[in-house]
Design a protein around this motif. Structure first.
Motif, PDB file in Angstrom:
ATOM      1  N   GLN A  74      35.411   6.360 -16.345  1.00 52.02           N
ATOM      2  CA  GLN A  74      34.762   6.246 -15.043  1.00 52.02           C
ATOM      3  C   GLN A  74      33.302   6.675 -15.102  1.00 52.02           C
ATOM      4  O   GLN A  74      32.539   6.428 -14.173  1.00 52.02           O
ATOM      5  CB  GLN A  74      35.539   7.068 -14.013  1.00 52.02           C
ATOM      6  CG  GLN A  74      36.900   6.453 -13.686  1.00 52.02           C
ATOM      7  CD  GLN A  74      37.663   7.253 -12.660  1.00 52.02           C
ATOM      8  OE1 GLN A  74      37.665   8.476 -12.701  1.00 52.02           O
ATOM      9  NE2 GLN A  74      38.329   6.575 -11.736  1.00 52.02           N
ATOM     10  N   PHE A 101      39.444  -0.164 -15.740  1.00 53.69           N
ATOM     11  CA  PHE A 101      39.209  -0.003 -14.302  1.00 53.69           C
ATOM     12  C   PHE A 101      38.764  -1.294 -13.622  1.00 53.69           C
ATOM     13  O   PHE A 101      38.641  -1.339 -12.408  1.00 53.69           O
ATOM     14  CB  PHE A 101      38.157   1.091 -14.073  1.00 53.69           C
ATOM     15  CG  PHE A 101      38.539   2.413 -14.658  1.00 53.69           C
ATOM     16  CD1 PHE A 101      39.474   3.237 -14.030  1.00 53.69           C
ATOM     17  CD2 PHE A 101      37.999   2.830 -15.863  1.00 53.69           C
ATOM     18  CE1 PHE A 101      39.834   4.452 -14.577  1.00 53.69           C
ATOM     19  CE2 PHE A 101      38.351   4.048 -16.421  1.00 53.69           C
ATOM     20  CZ  PHE A 101      39.279   4.862 -15.783  1.00 53.69           C
ATOM     21  N   ARG A 102      38.518  -2.335 -14.412  1.00 53.15           N
ATOM     22  CA  ARG A 102      38.057  -3.592 -13.819  1.00 53.15           C
ATOM     23  C   ARG A 102      39.192  -4.314 -13.114  1.00 53.15           C
ATOM     24  O   ARG A 102      40.333  -4.314 -13.587  1.00 53.15           O
ATOM     25  CB  ARG A 102      37.457  -4.495 -14.885  1.00 53.15           C
ATOM     26  CG  ARG A 102      36.004  -4.147 -15.204  1.00 53.15           C
ATOM     27  CD  ARG A 102      35.398  -5.161 -16.139  1.00 53.15           C
ATOM     28  NE  ARG A 102      33.947  -5.039 -16.186  1.00 53.15           N
ATOM     29  CZ  ARG A 102      33.179  -5.751 -16.973  1.00 53.15           C
ATOM     30  NH1 ARG A 102      33.713  -6.643 -17.787  1.00 53.15           N
ATOM     31  NH2 ARG A 102      31.875  -5.594 -16.966  1.00 53.15           N
ATOM     32  N   ARG A 103      38.852  -4.971 -12.036  1.00 56.69           N
ATOM     33  CA  ARG A 103      39.823  -5.754 -11.279  1.00 56.69           C
ATOM     34  C   ARG A 103      39.441  -7.233 -11.224  1.00 56.69           C
ATOM     35  O   ARG A 103      40.295  -8.110 -11.291  1.00 56.69           O
ATOM     36  CB  ARG A 103      39.958  -5.197  -9.860  1.00 56.69           C
ATOM     37  CG  ARG A 103      40.524  -3.784  -9.800  1.00 56.69           C
ATOM     38  CD  ARG A 103      41.945  -3.723 -10.296  1.00 56.69           C
ATOM     39  NE  ARG A 103      42.475  -2.362 -10.276  1.00 56.69           N
ATOM     40  CZ  ARG A 103      42.463  -1.547 -11.310  1.00 56.69           C
ATOM     41  NH1 ARG A 103      41.907  -1.940 -12.459  1.00 56.69           N
ATOM     42  NH2 ARG A 103      42.971  -0.339 -11.225  1.00 56.69           N
ATOM     43  N   ARG A 104      38.154  -7.532 -11.089  1.00 56.34           N
ATOM     44  CA  ARG A 104      37.714  -8.915 -10.922  1.00 56.34           C
ATOM     45  C   ARG A 104      37.153  -9.510 -12.211  1.00 56.34           C
ATOM     46  O   ARG A 104      37.231 -10.713 -12.413  1.00 56.34           O
ATOM     47  CB  ARG A 104      36.674  -9.007  -9.802  1.00 56.34           C
ATOM     48  CG  ARG A 104      37.233  -8.611  -8.439  1.00 56.34           C
ATOM     49  CD  ARG A 104      36.189  -8.758  -7.348  1.00 56.34           C
ATOM     50  NE  ARG A 104      36.723  -8.386  -6.035  1.00 56.34           N
ATOM     51  CZ  ARG A 104      36.025  -8.403  -4.902  1.00 56.34           C
ATOM     52  NH1 ARG A 104      34.750  -8.782  -4.936  1.00 56.34           N
ATOM     53  NH2 ARG A 104      36.588  -8.046  -3.780  1.00 56.34           N
ATOM     54  N   LYS A 105      36.586  -8.682 -13.053  1.00 48.65           N
ATOM     55  CA  LYS A 105      36.047  -9.147 -14.324  1.00 48.65           C
ATOM     56  C   LYS A 105      37.056  -8.883 -15.437  1.00 48.65           C
ATOM     57  O   LYS A 105      37.966  -8.061 -15.276  1.00 48.65           O
ATOM     58  CB  LYS A 105      34.719  -8.451 -14.622  1.00 48.65           C
ATOM     59  CG  LYS A 105      33.607  -8.797 -13.644  1.00 48.65           C
ATOM     60  CD  LYS A 105      32.319  -8.088 -14.047  1.00 48.65           C
ATOM     61  CE  LYS A 105      31.183  -8.449 -13.100  1.00 48.65           C
ATOM     62  NZ  LYS A 105      29.919  -7.765 -13.500  1.00 48.65           N
ATOM     63  N   ARG A 137      38.978  -7.303 -18.352  1.00 48.41           N
ATOM     64  CA  ARG A 137      39.045  -5.912 -18.808  1.00 48.41           C
ATOM     65  C   ARG A 137      38.735  -5.800 -20.302  1.00 48.41           C
ATOM     66  O   ARG A 137      38.263  -4.763 -20.760  1.00 48.41           O
ATOM     67  CB  ARG A 137      40.430  -5.324 -18.517  1.00 48.41           C
ATOM     68  CG  ARG A 137      40.708  -5.170 -17.024  1.00 48.41           C
ATOM     69  CD  ARG A 137      41.995  -4.430 -16.761  1.00 48.41           C
ATOM     70  NE  ARG A 137      43.161  -5.131 -17.292  1.00 48.41           N
ATOM     71  CZ  ARG A 137      43.745  -6.177 -16.718  1.00 48.41           C
ATOM     72  NH1 ARG A 137      43.246  -6.669 -15.587  1.00 48.41           N
ATOM     73  NH2 ARG A 137      44.801  -6.761 -17.261  1.00 48.41           N
ATOM     74  N   GLU A 161      49.111  -0.806 -20.102  1.00 39.42           N
ATOM     75  CA  GLU A 161      48.433  -1.831 -20.874  1.00 39.42           C
ATOM     76  C   GLU A 161      47.744  -1.173 -22.071  1.00 39.42           C
ATOM     77  O   GLU A 161      47.009  -0.207 -21.927  1.00 39.42           O
ATOM     78  CB  GLU A 161      47.407  -2.531 -19.991  1.00 39.42           C
ATOM     79  CG  GLU A 161      46.678  -3.686 -20.648  1.00 39.42           C
ATOM     80  CD  GLU A 161      45.709  -4.328 -19.676  1.00 39.42           C
ATOM     81  OE1 GLU A 161      46.054  -5.372 -19.101  1.00 39.42           O
ATOM     82  OE2 GLU A 161      44.612  -3.763 -19.459  1.00 39.42           O
TER      83      GLU A 161
END
Length: 233
Positions: free
Chosen positions: A107, A134-138, A140, A182
């Protein structure tokens, strides 16, 4: 005639600090590269020409502090020096630039997308792998390859094949050290991921149970035919 050896004027790995004393931000920065190292040790048990460093300093200039990836892979180097192992990775001793560097994003960003990326490119590290849980849209997982001095992002997806290493790298859910989440794994040419030690042990146990079950079924069939299976041994 005076024989001048420039390497003799440079500090050795034993004389250089083996850490920059910067703590990792979370456990994943140790566990993820540690798993990749373990998988390589299982995949290449007879090979002695590779080294995977975890949170280890790479010294590239005697007047500068080392750069410390979360993990890195070198090929064509000694796997072990002696029982004390490597305190650090010193380029003027190893004579081999790592082929892959790995950063696990926490973070708190530490220059993984800027300064470290530029430093790895300057060193000539062929592959730069960045994992950002921590990525959600891009994506990982990002894998970059050094082309004409700059890093180019390889195709999205998992795994990504790395021909110079002979393995792919990718991510999927699994369990390691009892932790379900993951993880990053190595993959073979067919896209099958390499099994963890726990998975290999479980697979061997399942095979042993299947062999035992088949033996018991065969013994039951022989008894139904009036044959004592013990008399056949």
């Amino acid at each position: 005639m005076l024989n001048y050896d420039p390497l003799a004027c440079l500090p050795s790995s034993e004389e250089l600090p083996d850490s920059d004393d910067t703590p990792v931000d979370n456990e994943l920065q140790d566990l993820i590269p540690g798993l990749l190292k373990t998988l390589l040790a299982m995949a290449w048990p007879e090979r002695m020409d590779w080294f995977f460093g975890v949170d280890m300093g790479i010294y590239y200039d005697p007047d500068l502090p080392p750069i410390v990836p979360d993990g890195f892979l070198s090929l064509g180097v000694e796997r072990f020096y002696d029982e004390n192992l490597r305190p650090s990775y010193v380029l003027w001793e190893e004579r081999k630039v790592p082929i892959l560097a790995l950063e696990v994003i926490s973070q708190n960003y530490r220059g993984e997308y800027s300064t470290k990326k530029a430093e790895y490119a300057k060193l000539g590290i062929l592959y730069y792998v960045v994992y950002n849980p921590f990525r959600r849209r891009k994506p990982r997982l990002e894998v970059y390859k050094l082309i004409n001095g700059d890093y180019t992002a390889l195709e999205d997806g998992s795994p990504v094949w790395l021909p110079e290493i002979g393995l792919g790298i990718g991510m999927e859910r699994g369990t390691y050290l009892g932790i379900p989440r993951e993880w990053l794994y190595w993959y073979d040419r067919q896209g099958q991921r390499l099994l963890t030690p726990e998975e290999q042990a479980k697979f061997a146990q399942q095979q042993a149970q299947e062999v035992q079950q088949r033996a018991e079924l065969l013994a039951q069939r022989l008894r139904s035919l009036g044959i004592d299976p013990d008399s056949l041994t």
